[in-house]
Design a protein around this motif. Structure first.
Motif, PDB file in Angstrom:
ATOM      1  N   GLU A 273       0.844  -1.205   0.000  1.00 28.14           N
ATOM      2  CA  GLU A 273       0.000   0.000   0.000  1.00 28.14           C
ATOM      3  C   GLU A 273       0.874   1.248   0.000  1.00 28.14           C
ATOM      4  OE1 GLU A 273      -3.407   0.200   0.000  1.00 28.14           O
ATOM      5  OE2 GLU A 273      -3.695  -1.974   0.019  1.00 28.14           O
ATOM      6  N   VAL A 274       0.562   2.186  -0.905  1.00 31.95           N
ATOM      7  CA  VAL A 274       1.281   3.457  -0.985  1.00 31.95           C
ATOM      8  C   VAL A 274       0.268   4.589  -1.158  1.00 31.95           C
ATOM      9  CG1 VAL A 274       3.394   2.433  -1.946  1.00 31.95           C
ATOM     10  CG2 VAL A 274       1.612   3.225  -3.493  1.00 31.95           C
ATOM     11  N   ASP A 275       0.667   5.804  -0.801  1.00 29.55           N
ATOM     12  CA  ASP A 275      -0.188   6.958  -1.060  1.00 29.55           C
ATOM     13  C   ASP A 275      -0.100   7.361  -2.527  1.00 29.55           C
ATOM     14  OD1 ASP A 275      -1.013   7.172   1.598  1.00 29.55           O
ATOM     15  OD2 ASP A 275       0.721   8.397   2.127  1.00 29.55           O
ATOM     16  N   GLU A 276       1.115   7.303  -3.057  1.00 29.85           N
ATOM     17  CA  GLU A 276       1.408   7.662  -4.444  1.00 29.85           C
ATOM     18  C   GLU A 276       2.768   7.051  -4.762  1.00 29.85           C
ATOM     19  OE1 GLU A 276       2.586  11.820  -6.339  1.00 29.85           O
ATOM     20  OE2 GLU A 276       0.418  11.713  -5.980  1.00 29.85           O
TER      21      GLU A 276
ATOM     22  N   LYS B 189      -1.497   6.973  -8.550  1.00 29.27           N
ATOM     23  CA  LYS B 189      -2.164   7.825  -7.568  1.00 29.27           C
ATOM     24  C   LYS B 189      -3.369   7.076  -7.023  1.00 29.27           C
ATOM     25  CE  LYS B 189      -0.811  12.227  -9.604  1.00 29.27           C
ATOM     26  NZ  LYS B 189      -1.315  13.526 -10.083  1.00 29.27           N
ATOM     27  N   PRO B 190      -4.013   7.580  -5.955  1.00 32.18           N
ATOM     28  CA  PRO B 190      -5.113   6.847  -5.324  1.00 32.18           C
ATOM     29  C   PRO B 190      -6.286   6.456  -6.222  1.00 32.18           C
ATOM     30  CG  PRO B 190      -4.347   8.543  -3.862  1.00 32.18           C
ATOM     31  CD  PRO B 190      -3.627   8.749  -5.173  1.00 32.18           C
ATOM     32  N   SER B 191      -6.574   7.196  -7.264  1.00 34.99           N
ATOM     33  CA  SER B 191      -7.708   6.825  -8.115  1.00 34.99           C
ATOM     34  C   SER B 191      -7.345   6.773  -9.596  1.00 34.99           C
ATOM     35  CB  SER B 191      -8.872   7.799  -7.905  1.00 34.99           C
ATOM     36  OG  SER B 191      -8.463   9.104  -8.268  1.00 34.99           O
TER      37      SER B 191
ATOM     38  N   ARG C  52      -0.449  -0.799  -4.559  1.00 39.07           N
ATOM     39  CA  ARG C  52      -1.820  -0.301  -4.566  1.00 39.07           C
ATOM     40  C   ARG C  52      -1.818   1.099  -3.964  1.00 39.07           C
ATOM     41  NH1 ARG C  52      -6.878  -2.223  -4.787  1.00 39.07           N
ATOM     42  NH2 ARG C  52      -6.231  -4.384  -4.637  1.00 39.07           N
ATOM     43  N   ALA C  53      -2.489   2.008  -4.663  1.00 37.02           N
ATOM     44  CA  ALA C  53      -2.733   3.352  -4.142  1.00 37.02           C
ATOM     45  C   ALA C  53      -4.236   3.561  -4.222  1.00 37.02           C
ATOM     46  CB  ALA C  53      -1.995   4.406  -4.949  1.00 37.02           C
ATOM     47  N   GLY C  54      -4.884   3.617  -3.086  1.00 35.58           N
ATOM     48  CA  GLY C  54      -6.334   3.799  -3.071  1.00 35.58           C
ATOM     49  C   GLY C  54      -7.041   2.673  -3.800  1.00 35.58           C
TER      50      GLY C  54
ATOM     51  N   ARG D  89      -4.477  -0.673  -8.526  1.00 34.20           N
ATOM     52  CA  ARG D  89      -3.433  -1.659  -8.235  1.00 34.20           C
ATOM     53  C   ARG D  89      -2.658  -1.964  -9.502  1.00 34.20           C
ATOM     54  NH1 ARG D  89      -2.365  -7.016  -8.433  1.00 34.20           N
ATOM     55  NH2 ARG D  89      -1.681  -8.041  -6.526  1.00 34.20           N
TER      56      ARG D  89
END
Length: 166
Positions: free
Chosen positions: A54-57, A72-74, A133-135, A138
């Motif tokens: 898991e990462v933020d960005e 990025k998350p989305s 995975r960001a938000g 994946r």
């Protein structure tokens, strides 16, 4: 070769060959759907996903350094350096470079229309067999290509020899 080693090798070979049943006497014949596919990652049966960090960005590249991405998350954007495939015709609303990568934006996978590149922007490598995975997005790196997907099930697989949008 020593007689004992030859004997062990002969027994191992005999054991392996005894499991073959060319006469069709196999009590459980294999059906085509039970056979492994060479298309995994490109339309074959889905493999179990590897656990994703898991990462933020994240900005990363593939081990071949042929694909560079911004996750990025989305959304995600991945640019490719060398490819043997061609993108579809450039749409009229794209005034920049077309088809030098793929992206997921707003739950939809599409070709990129960009005036810049992500190539050369990251020293971080997403090794084969690893995922991030960001938000809701994946990405998983494999020697057959890079696959990115969002929670809606839309995404792409990108490689030098081909691409798939799903």
């Amino acid at each position: 070769m020593a007689p004992m080693i030859r004997g062990v090798l002969a027994l191992a070979l005999l054991g392996a060959l005894s499991s073959c049943t060319p006469s069709g006497d196999d009590p459980k014949p294999r059906t085509p759907s039970a056979l492994p596919s060479a298309k995994v990652g490109f339309g074959g049966p889905a493999a179990e996903p590897v656990p994703a960090a898991e990462v933020d960005e994240a900005m990363f590249r593939t081990p071949s350094q042929n694909i560079a991405c911004l996750l990025k998350p989305s959304e995600v954007r991945c640019d490719i350096v060398r490819k043997s495939w061609k993108a579809p015709a450039k749409p009229a609303d794209c005034e920049l470079a077309w088809g030098n990568g793929l992206a997921i934006t707003g739950g939809r996978a599409t070709f990129t229309c960009a005036g810049d590149t992500l190539v050369g922007t990251s020293d971080t490598t997403l090794e084969y067999g690893q995922a991030l995975r960001a938000g809701t997005v994946r990405c998983e790196s494999a020697d057959a290509g890079l696959t990115c997907e969002d929670e809606t099930g839309h995404g792409f697989t990108l490689a030098s020899s081909r691409y798939t949008i799903f």
